[in-house]
Design a protein around this motif. Structure first.
Motif, PDB file in Angstrom:
ATOM      1  N   GLU A  41      -2.508   8.761  19.282  1.00 15.39           N
ATOM      2  CA  GLU A  41      -2.596  10.355  18.936  1.00 15.39           C
ATOM      3  C   GLU A  41      -4.089  10.975  19.377  1.00 15.39           C
ATOM      4  OE1 GLU A  41      -1.769   8.022  16.678  1.00 15.39           O
ATOM      5  OE2 GLU A  41       0.251   8.301  16.776  1.00 15.39           O
ATOM      6  N   ALA A  43      -5.056  12.544  21.641  1.00 21.49           N
ATOM      7  CA  ALA A  43      -4.942  14.075  22.299  1.00 21.49           C
ATOM      8  C   ALA A  43      -5.276  14.966  21.247  1.00 21.49           C
ATOM      9  CB  ALA A  43      -3.555  14.220  22.851  1.00 21.49           C
ATOM     10  N   ASP A  44      -4.990  14.746  19.831  1.00 20.76           N
ATOM     11  CA  ASP A  44      -5.655  15.559  18.898  1.00 20.76           C
ATOM     12  C   ASP A  44      -6.885  16.074  18.775  1.00 20.76           C
ATOM     13  OD1 ASP A  44      -2.631  15.738  18.602  1.00 20.76           O
ATOM     14  OD2 ASP A  44      -2.651  14.276  16.939  1.00 20.76           O
ATOM     15  N   VAL A  45      -7.787  15.008  19.181  1.00 22.53           N
ATOM     16  CA  VAL A  45      -9.109  15.352  18.872  1.00 22.53           C
ATOM     17  C   VAL A  45      -9.672  15.686  20.487  1.00 22.53           C
ATOM     18  CG1 VAL A  45      -8.955  13.809  16.962  1.00 22.53           C
ATOM     19  CG2 VAL A  45      -9.621  12.851  19.237  1.00 22.53           C
ATOM     20  N   SER A  72       0.930  13.866  26.222  1.00 27.06           N
ATOM     21  CA  SER A  72      -0.048  14.379  25.369  1.00 27.06           C
ATOM     22  C   SER A  72      -1.427  14.455  25.854  1.00 27.06           C
ATOM     23  CB  SER A  72      -0.115  13.479  23.809  1.00 27.06           C
ATOM     24  OG  SER A  72      -0.643  12.315  24.425  1.00 27.06           O
ATOM     25  N   ALA A  76      -3.323  18.038  26.785  1.00 28.95           N
ATOM     26  CA  ALA A  76      -4.977  18.265  26.386  1.00 28.95           C
ATOM     27  C   ALA A  76      -5.879  18.434  27.383  1.00 28.95           C
ATOM     28  CB  ALA A  76      -5.259  16.994  25.516  1.00 28.95           C
TER      29      ALA A  76
END
Length: 547
Positions: A41, A43-45, A72, A76
């Protein structure tokens, strides 16, 4: 300039890992930072343009999860993905390669264990150095154009500076797509400016085209002509140059107009030899509106006008003269370049030291139709120009000198000095309002003397010929020099001279005899008359004879 994924791939530390390019899509993407992570995960940051280093844990998951992971990263906006094989995956497989290529995501596999810290150190060192270089470049741009603004540099210098900073061709044009200033780099001026109006009109708006002038009063565009310049730098330089140009015009109030100023600059470049290629000369002239494939004629308009001690008023008068010349050319649809010069040094002084008039001069490069008689066209153009100039307040007299015409613009520019000399001499002749222009053959001996009058040997000759008579006049408060001048002007006609001076013939004979004794000459001798007449012309044209 930021490193790209391809640049990182080429570094020794990455090459030591035996890289294999799985997806070569968008290898030219810029890398803003390097991030190490095995999280699925991640890509969330992320904020975009990061290069991700991973041992491939997320790519060891089932196929749907691998595809979701790659998607993802692409969403991003990451710069690329580098995967070290061995810890979690031994190969990436066709699914990863096909998905990455479809997403436009660069993916590189390392077949040897690589210390990620060495990659991050190498890339971040380059990134920081690049950021420092950009800051230094921005500081240099700011200081350079601030200095140009402070000293009110010319348009041509501002454009030349922008081109030098970018090492690329830059053009300043007005709203009619006429070139006001241009600097060519890695290309000739003729190639840069050929058919410029058509080329310019088709240019799309973009980072390489910047408007010039206040937001509500745009008056031009600054255009970069290169595809290999770093766009952020180009935009920075063009915008700063545009601000300097805008400030330059606001302060200067554009006394002569941008287009006339550009013409003046081009004529100066041609005369001073800064343009040495005929094609470049014609391309720059054509960009300012001068007709190509014409017969070029060098003209000089010499103007005698009342002196105004106020420099502002004198400048306004010069502007009015130039506008009159331009209007006259426009009335007959003449294609020409013009350049004005206020010549206070030519002011004439009376015996009390008072200024009688100043000289102003306008140089013109005229393009005439090849299939028509040159003199017939000159008659029309010069008549229109002289009519308009003579209407300007304060103008006492105006004459036009014409140099040798040519199909070469460079040769014509070199003749502008000769045209100016002819015009200066013609201005000193008796007024002849019937004559539209003068050539060298029209000014005879006076023209030759005008060209050499300041030579020490010539001045010495005049002194030797006349000094005895001049001393006699001073000692006896006489004017035998004036009598001699009128005698020579009348070609020795004593009867006519006696009438002109309103004296009897015996008195005239006595004066002429005294002149002969004082100068030890025979006034019936042709060579003596020529020598004395030449000496008097030298004094007159040098300003020594004010009577």
């Amino acid at each position: 300039m930021l490193l790209t994924v391809a640049d990182v791939l080429a570094t020794p530390v990455v090459q030591a890992g035996h890289p294999e390019v799985i997806s070569a899509a968008n290898l030219d993407r810029a890398v803003r930072w390097v991030h190490v992570s095995d999280l699925a995960e991640i890509a969330d940051v992320l904020v975009g343009a990061e290069l991700i280093l991973t041992t491939g844990q997320a790519l060891a998951a089932p196929a749907p999860d691998r595809i979701r992971y790659l998607r993802s990263l692409a969403d991003a906006g990451v710069a690329g993905l580098i995967v070290e094989l061995g810890s979690y995956v031994r190969e990436l497989g066709p699914a990863v390669a096909d998905t990455a290529r479809a997403l436009g995501l660069p993916v590189i596999a390392l077949h040897r264990v690589t210390r990620f810290v060495e990659i991050t150190e190498a890339v971040h060192r380059e990134i920081v150095a690049d950021q420092y270089a950009e800051l230094e470049f921005a500081r240099t741009v700011h200081e350079t154009f601030t200095e140009l603004s402070v000293r009110r540099a010319a348009l041509t210098e501002i454009v030349r500076t922008a081109a030098s900073m970018l090492d690329a061709s830059v053009v300043l044009e007005d709203l009619a797509h006429r070139v006001l200033a241009a600097t060519a780099r890695h290309i000739s001026s003729s190639a840069l400016l050929d058919n410029w109006e058509s080329v310019s009109r088709l240019l799309p708006e973009g980072d390489d085209v910047v408007a010039v002038g206040p937001h509500t009063q745009r008056w031009g565009r600054l255009i970069l002509r290169s595809e290999r310049v770093h766009i952020p730098r180009a935009r920075m330089v063009l915008e700063r140059a545009a601000q300097t140009l805008t400030l330059h015009r606001m302060i200067d109030k554009d006394r002569f107009g941008l287009h006339r100023r550009a013409q003046t600059g081009l004529i100066a470049d041609l005369v001073d030899g800064r343009v040495a290629d005929e094609r470049d000369a014609q391309a720059r002239a054509a960009a300012l509106g001068l007709t190509r494939r014409a017969r070029y004629v060098p003209l000089a308009v010499a103007i005698e006008a009342d002196v105004d001690p106020d420099p502002v008023a004198a400048q306004r008068h010069s502007t009015a003269v130039v506008e009159a010349v331009t209007h006259g050319l426009g009335l007959v649809n003449a294609s020409a370049l013009s350049s004005a010069e206020h010549r206070a040094d030519t002011a004439r002084i009376d015996q009390r030291g008072a200024a009688l008039g100043s000289g102003e001069r306008v140089a013109i490069v005229l393009a005439l139709t090849r299939d028509r008689d040159v003199d017939d066209q000159l008659d029309s153009v010069c008549a229109a120009v002289l009519t308009e100039v003579r209407r300007v307040d304060g103008v006492r007299r105006a004459v036009v000198g014409v140099g040798i015409d040519s199909e070469s613009l460079l040769d014509t520019a070199r003749q502008l000095g000769a045209a100016a000399d002819i015009a200066a001499v013609a201005r000193s002749l008796r007024a002849d309002h019937e004559r539209k222009f003068f050539r060298s053959a029209d000014i005879h001996l006076r023209g030759l003397v005008s060209l050499i009058r300041d030579e020490p040997g010539v001045q010495s000759f005049a002194e030797t010929e006349l000094s005895a008579l001049l001393r006699y006049d001073i000692r006896h408060a006489a004017d035998l020099t004036g009598t001699l001048r009128r005698f020579l002007d009348l070609a020795g006609n004593k009867t006519e001279l006696a009438k002109t001076l309103a004296i009897s013939r015996p008195t005239l004979y006595d004066r002429l005899a005294r002149i002969e004794r004082i100068l030890a000459v025979d006034l019936d001798d042709g060579e003596s008359r020529t020598s004395l007449h030449t000496a008097l012309l030298i004094r007159e044209l040098s300003g020594a004879d004010k009577t």
